[in-house]
Every structure is written in C-alpha cells, then in structure tokens.
Motif scaffolding. Structure first.
Motif, PDB file in Angstrom:
ATOM      1  N   ARG A  10       0.770  -1.331  -0.008  1.00  0.00           N
ATOM      2  CA  ARG A  10      -0.149   0.171   0.038  1.00  0.00           C
ATOM      3  C   ARG A  10       0.893   1.323  -0.029  1.00  0.00           C
ATOM      4  O   ARG A  10       0.546   2.125  -0.804  1.00  0.00           O
ATOM      5  N   GLU A  11       1.934   1.376   0.997  1.00  0.00           N
ATOM      6  CA  GLU A  11       2.711   2.502   1.065  1.00  0.00           C
ATOM      7  C   GLU A  11       3.243   2.652  -0.287  1.00  0.00           C
ATOM      8  O   GLU A  11       3.599   4.080  -0.626  1.00  0.00           O
ATOM      9  N   TYR A  12       4.027   1.713  -0.947  1.00  0.00           N
ATOM     10  CA  TYR A  12       4.684   1.883  -1.881  1.00  0.00           C
ATOM     11  C   TYR A  12       3.896   2.343  -3.288  1.00  0.00           C
ATOM     12  O   TYR A  12       4.303   3.351  -4.045  1.00  0.00           O
ATOM     13  N   VAL A  13       2.530   1.812  -3.454  1.00  0.00           N
ATOM     14  CA  VAL A  13       1.608   2.026  -4.369  1.00  0.00           C
ATOM     15  C   VAL A  13       1.458   3.602  -4.125  1.00  0.00           C
ATOM     16  O   VAL A  13       1.430   4.204  -5.295  1.00  0.00           O
ATOM     17  N   ILE A  14       1.156   4.139  -2.942  1.00  0.00           N
ATOM     18  CA  ILE A  14       0.839   5.716  -2.872  1.00  0.00           C
ATOM     19  C   ILE A  14       2.291   6.413  -3.128  1.00  0.00           C
ATOM     20  O   ILE A  14       1.954   7.432  -3.924  1.00  0.00           O
ATOM     21  N   MET A  15       3.102   5.894  -2.690  1.00  0.00           N
ATOM     22  CA  MET A  15       4.361   6.753  -3.167  1.00  0.00           C
ATOM     23  C   MET A  15       4.872   6.780  -4.596  1.00  0.00           C
ATOM     24  O   MET A  15       5.095   7.783  -5.107  1.00  0.00           O
TER      25      MET A  15
END
Length: 232
Positions: free
Chosen positions: A104-109
C-alpha cells in the motif's frame, strides 16, 4: 499493482472455488491466479536461488500457504482502486484483512512521484512542441525568402494563391512526418532497451507510435501555415 490473498490450510477445494468465483465477479479484478502450496515452494526456491530443501525436510511439512494472486483491472491500478479491491476482498467470508497483502505505502508513493513526473513531462512536451512549430516556421520562412523571385514570377503568370502555398505546406508535412517517425523509432528503441533490464513490465500500445507520427505531421503543417500566413 497486485494483491495476494493467503488462504487458511483448513479450507477445502469447494470453499476455495467459491471464494475464487466471488473474487472474479468484482469489476476491479482482471485476472485471478491460484498458487497452490507446492507452487509456493517452487516460487520460494526460485526467488532465493539457494538450496532450501533442507529447511523443508527438517520441518517435515510445507509451511507455505496457498494463495490467490489478484491482478487488478486497468482502471483500478492506483492507490484508490487497490483500496476498493482490498475492502471487497476483506468482506468475503474466510478472508481476513491480515490475509490480504499488497504494498500500500509503495503504491501511494509511486503514484505521487508518477503524477509529478507526468506533469514535468507534459511541460517539457509543450516546450518541445512550441520549439518544433518555430523550427518548421523558420525553415519555411527561409524557403520563402530564397524563392521570392520565383514566387513573384509565378504570381505574375497567373498562379493562384493555393498553387503557390501548396509546396510549402507539403514541405512542412514532410518535415513533421520525419520528426514524428524519428521520435517513434527512438521511443521504440528506448523501450526495448529498458525491457532488457526490467522484462515483462513495459507495455506500449502500437497506437502511441502512430500518434507520435500524426502529431509530428500536425506540428509540421501548423508551422508551415504560420510561416505562410506571416511571410508570404
């Protein structure tokens, strides 16, 4: 953007199939792949490239769970879309939130940086487009100046305005076509080079190359039209 749903070992084939049918029904899911426990071991060994047989032999059983690998539909390949799929999957019976894994964090970044990159590329594209217009326009202006006597003679013998202008428009179209074709070839070579480093992740629609060529023609024609209107 993919999600992985890990399955409990207590589930039977009927329950797994029922879950698969429910997941496939959601609009945000393009493809669903079932990874059995045996396939999970195979992937694990390929990933680490080392001999892991001893670990499994010592344990005496396969500790890796079966799972569903969920590939998202094109419109859902973003942080908001992935979150919708995540919530839908967690609402299915026998699937808990902690069983669903995606970065999730990687996709948002990535999405955040991608938007910045797209804005930067758009600005550069506009500057290059204006530069192309000015270059073609200036080239047509030079042609008009060098052929001024010929043009005046053509007018004296009765040549129409369209007859005088047409070769200049053709010149602009040819220059634009060559520029667009070169850009398309350069992009194709660049993507093939990138695909060697990161295979399987780069896909370019063939229509994009045609769009580049057509854009080149449009810019060439527009540049020649500007020059003809101003200098002829």
């Amino acid at each position: 953007v993919e999600l992985e749903v890990f399955l409990d070992d207590s589930l039977d084939e009927g329950q797994i199939q029922e879950m698969a049918d429910k997941i496939k029904r959601f609009a945000g899911v393009q493809d669903l792949t079932f990874i059995s426990k045996e396939m999970a071991i195979y992937e694990y060994k390929n990933l680490f490239k080392e001999k892991q047989e001893d670990y499994f032999e010592v344990l005496g059983y396969n500790p890796l769970p079966a799972s569903f690998r969920v590939k998202l539909a094109e419109d859902y390949r973003n942080s908001a879309g992935a979150e919708k799929v995540f919530k839908y999957l967690s609402s299915i019976s026998n699937i808990e939130e902690h069983d669903i894994v995606y970065r999730r964090e990687y996709v948002i970044m990535l999405e955040k940086h991608l938007n910045v990159a797209i804005a930067a590329v758009f600005i550069v594209g506009v500057i290059l487009g204006l530069s192309a217009l000015l270059l073609v326009s200036n080239n047509i202006r030079l042609i008009i100046l060098t052929r001024q006597r010929i043009i005046e003679t053509m007018k004296l013998v009765g040549a129409t305005r369209f007859f005088v202008q047409m070769p200049l428009y053709i010149q602009g179209v040819i220059e634009g076509f060559l520029g667009g074709a070169f850009a398309a070839l350069f992009l194709y070579a660049l993507l093939r080079l990138a695909e060697v480093e990161i295979p399987g992740y780069i896909v370019m629609d063939l229509r994009m190359y045609m769009m580049l060529v057509n854009l080149g023609i449009l810019l060439g024609l527009s540049g020649s039209f500007m020059a003809v209107r101003r200098y002829l």
